[in-house]
Design a protein around this motif. Sequence first.
Motif, PDB file in Angstrom:
ATOM      1  N   PHE A  26       0.827  -1.200   0.000  1.00 17.43           N
ATOM      2  CA  PHE A  26       0.000   0.000   0.000  1.00 17.43           C
ATOM      3  C   PHE A  26       0.867   1.258   0.000  1.00 17.43           C
ATOM      4  CE2 PHE A  26      -2.851  -3.315   0.891  1.00 17.43           C
ATOM      5  CZ  PHE A  26      -4.135  -2.873   0.599  1.00 17.43           C
ATOM      6  N   PHE A  27       1.977   1.190   0.689  1.00 22.94           N
ATOM      7  CA  PHE A  27       2.935   2.294   0.666  1.00 22.94           C
ATOM      8  C   PHE A  27       3.556   2.445  -0.722  1.00 22.94           C
ATOM      9  CE2 PHE A  27       7.627   3.072   1.223  1.00 22.94           C
ATOM     10  CZ  PHE A  27       7.531   4.467   1.225  1.00 22.94           C
ATOM     11  N   TYR A  28       3.998   1.340  -1.315  1.00 23.44           N
ATOM     12  CA  TYR A  28       4.634   1.405  -2.637  1.00 23.44           C
ATOM     13  C   TYR A  28       3.655   1.920  -3.692  1.00 23.44           C
ATOM     14  CZ  TYR A  28       8.397  -1.420  -0.614  1.00 23.44           C
ATOM     15  OH  TYR A  28       9.431  -1.883   0.166  1.00 23.44           O
ATOM     16  N   ALA A  29       2.404   1.484  -3.622  1.00 21.70           N
ATOM     17  CA  ALA A  29       1.409   1.934  -4.602  1.00 21.70           C
ATOM     18  C   ALA A  29       1.177   3.437  -4.476  1.00 21.70           C
ATOM     19  CB  ALA A  29       0.107   1.171  -4.406  1.00 21.70           C
ATOM     20  N   PHE A  30       1.026   3.920  -3.261  1.00 15.96           N
ATOM     21  CA  PHE A  30       0.797   5.343  -3.019  1.00 15.96           C
ATOM     22  C   PHE A  30       1.997   6.158  -3.491  1.00 15.96           C
ATOM     23  CE2 PHE A  30       0.377   8.810   0.404  1.00 15.96           C
ATOM     24  CZ  PHE A  30      -0.501   9.565  -0.368  1.00 15.96           C
ATOM     25  N   GLN A  31       3.172   5.722  -3.110  1.00 20.19           N
ATOM     26  CA  GLN A  31       4.394   6.436  -3.479  1.00 20.19           C
ATOM     27  C   GLN A  31       4.560   6.504  -4.993  1.00 20.19           C
ATOM     28  OE1 GLN A  31       8.171   4.435  -2.556  1.00 20.19           O
ATOM     29  NE2 GLN A  31       8.922   6.370  -1.678  1.00 20.19           N
ATOM     30  N   ASP A  32       4.330   5.397  -5.674  1.00 27.45           N
ATOM     31  CA  ASP A  32       4.526   5.353  -7.118  1.00 27.45           C
ATOM     32  C   ASP A  32       3.467   6.181  -7.844  1.00 27.45           C
ATOM     33  OD1 ASP A  32       6.026   4.437  -9.349  1.00 27.45           O
ATOM     34  OD2 ASP A  32       4.460   2.972  -9.790  1.00 27.45           O
ATOM     35  N   ARG A  36       4.404   9.306 -10.315  1.00 27.82           N
ATOM     36  CA  ARG A  36       4.061   9.281 -11.735  1.00 27.82           C
ATOM     37  C   ARG A  36       3.114  10.406 -12.139  1.00 27.82           C
ATOM     38  NH1 ARG A  36       4.228   3.695 -14.417  1.00 27.82           N
ATOM     39  NH2 ARG A  36       5.465   2.413 -13.010  1.00 27.82           N
ATOM     40  N   TYR A  37       2.091  10.656 -11.301  1.00 23.93           N
ATOM     41  CA  TYR A  37       1.000  11.507 -11.746  1.00 23.93           C
ATOM     42  C   TYR A  37       0.911  12.859 -11.041  1.00 23.93           C
ATOM     43  CZ  TYR A  37      -0.234   7.050 -13.768  1.00 23.93           C
ATOM     44  OH  TYR A  37      -0.193   5.865 -14.469  1.00 23.93           O
ATOM     45  N   ASP A 242     -12.622  -1.379 -11.221  1.00 25.70           N
ATOM     46  CA  ASP A 242     -11.705  -0.360 -11.717  1.00 25.70           C
ATOM     47  C   ASP A 242     -11.339   0.522 -10.532  1.00 25.70           C
ATOM     48  OD1 ASP A 242     -11.717  -1.202 -14.354  1.00 25.70           O
ATOM     49  OD2 ASP A 242     -13.459   0.011 -14.871  1.00 25.70           O
ATOM     50  N   ARG A 243     -10.047   0.773 -10.346  1.00 30.30           N
ATOM     51  CA  ARG A 243      -9.567   1.564  -9.214  1.00 30.30           C
ATOM     52  C   ARG A 243      -8.379   2.395  -9.688  1.00 30.30           C
ATOM     53  NH1 ARG A 243      -6.717  -1.083  -6.560  1.00 30.30           N
ATOM     54  NH2 ARG A 243      -6.689  -3.020  -7.748  1.00 30.30           N
ATOM     55  N   GLY A 244      -8.032   3.412  -8.943  1.00 24.33           N
ATOM     56  CA  GLY A 244      -6.849   4.178  -9.276  1.00 24.33           C
ATOM     57  C   GLY A 244      -6.879   5.559  -8.683  1.00 24.33           C
ATOM     58  N   TYR A 263       0.459   2.012 -12.063  1.00 22.67           N
ATOM     59  CA  TYR A 263       1.487   2.226 -11.048  1.00 22.67           C
ATOM     60  C   TYR A 263       1.684   0.900 -10.317  1.00 22.67           C
ATOM     61  CZ  TYR A 263      -2.789   2.928  -8.311  1.00 22.67           C
ATOM     62  OH  TYR A 263      -4.030   2.788  -7.755  1.00 22.67           O
ATOM     63  N   VAL A 264       2.645   0.844  -9.430  1.00 25.35           N
ATOM     64  CA  VAL A 264       3.006  -0.420  -8.776  1.00 25.35           C
ATOM     65  C   VAL A 264       1.829  -0.964  -7.974  1.00 25.35           C
ATOM     66  CG1 VAL A 264       4.457  -1.481  -7.020  1.00 25.35           C
ATOM     67  CG2 VAL A 264       5.462   0.118  -8.662  1.00 25.35           C
ATOM     68  N   GLN A 265       1.394  -2.167  -8.338  1.00 29.59           N
ATOM     69  CA  GLN A 265       0.368  -2.881  -7.568  1.00 29.59           C
ATOM     70  C   GLN A 265       0.677  -4.371  -7.626  1.00 29.59           C
ATOM     71  OE1 GLN A 265      -3.876  -1.585  -7.911  1.00 29.59           O
ATOM     72  NE2 GLN A 265      -3.129  -0.399  -9.654  1.00 29.59           N
ATOM     73  N   ARG A 266       0.434  -5.058  -6.534  1.00 25.45           N
ATOM     74  CA  ARG A 266       0.666  -6.510  -6.542  1.00 25.45           C
ATOM     75  C   ARG A 266      -0.479  -7.202  -7.268  1.00 25.45           C
ATOM     76  NH1 ARG A 266       4.124  -9.650  -3.934  1.00 25.45           N
ATOM     77  NH2 ARG A 266       4.718  -7.945  -2.531  1.00 25.45           N
TER      78      ARG A 266
END
Length: 438
Positions: A26-32, A36-37, A242-244, A263-266
Amino acid sequence: MPRFLHVADVHLGFDRYDNKRRTMDFFYAFQDALERYAIANPVDFVLIVGDLFEHRNIQPNILNQAQVCLQALKDAGIPVLAIEGNHDNRPYGARTSWLRYLADWEMLKLLEPGDISAGEPFYFPWDEDAKRGGYIDLDCGVRVLGSAWYGAMAPQAIAQTAEAIQALPPGPNATVMMFHHGLEGQIARYQGALRYKDLLPLKEAGVDYLALGHIHKNYTYGDWIFNPGSIEANSVEEVDFDRGVYLVDLDGATIQAELKSDYVQRPVVRLRCKVTESDEAEQVLETARSVVQSAIERQAVRPEEEPVVELRIGGYLGFNRLDLDTRQLQAELKELSQALILLLKFEAEQREYTTQVTEGSDRQTIEREVFLDLLAANATYRKQSTALAQGLIDLKDLQLSDRPETELYSFVETLLAGESAATDEGTANDPMDEPELN
């Protein structure tokens, strides 16, 4: 033309599966997503519309994750505007929260209504010295309004909020409001969602872009209500949503909101298999292994990515479920798929066999029907259930006749030997259907 990033439901500190690496996702997804955006091509501001954290009380490492992300935005000169959600709002009567802490340290601006009971106006402008306020007029030409988590009181709060908005002094041409609540009709089994007409007073009061959070699924409504969904999937069910994050351009009365999810998501993979009553325990195990192996071969599951994998086993069992070691199966499938988390949902049921016994039936008839029901429910004995039912009745009669144990054992061996031979012959002549795979 003002541009901003709309983020909601980050849930830093997510710990549902008690897996530290999943929490870090969750941290990596938020950070990325921010990199990016919001930072790579700088936006004018970022909205965090509730539930930055999974819990009200957080560990130091989770606070550090938030600070790392927010500091990157601060270093890039991008203001962050936030509200509390139901996960991270302050308990009733409390004067502070972790979002308030971040606001005090100038990591974000927490926009929330004033304390009317203490004589404060509902909305007052953001004060950089006090680090408090309900709204802010940004240099890019956008007014951003905050709100609180209202729960069941949301409809009444909306009416009060709309009245307060109309009483504000004139401001920029575009008005954005953050509101952490869900709109009805978007997901099933969600009680307390707002109707569109409940939110309409906000539009009538001048809100051009209503930034929602709370529901983890992306949706828009009426060209002014926007909900990006959660940053990461909080459950396997959410993989189908759909999420993002929304990257939004405001061009006068025109809103261009583009959902971004690259972006980074598992990876999260959901698999299904169906078993039948003719399957014995080992066949069920092999079916489950085959479904996972097939998913790997067609690259639906990529072991090198260490995905989260869910396998649901449905259908009907022809044996006692306790005969199946599901814990061992789960361990095997986790190793096969190299999944970070392997969720095995065993939903197959045992069909009930109930023979109608006519009124006035004698004891032996009732006993035979009971034995037949029990045997028919087990794939191993179903084909010979009639002979075995009679054998059990005969065995009971022998025992009641005080026959020696050696004779009883000999009878059982003969009975089972006959059943085994008959089953082998039946299998040779009538091959078992292949289990259905999905």
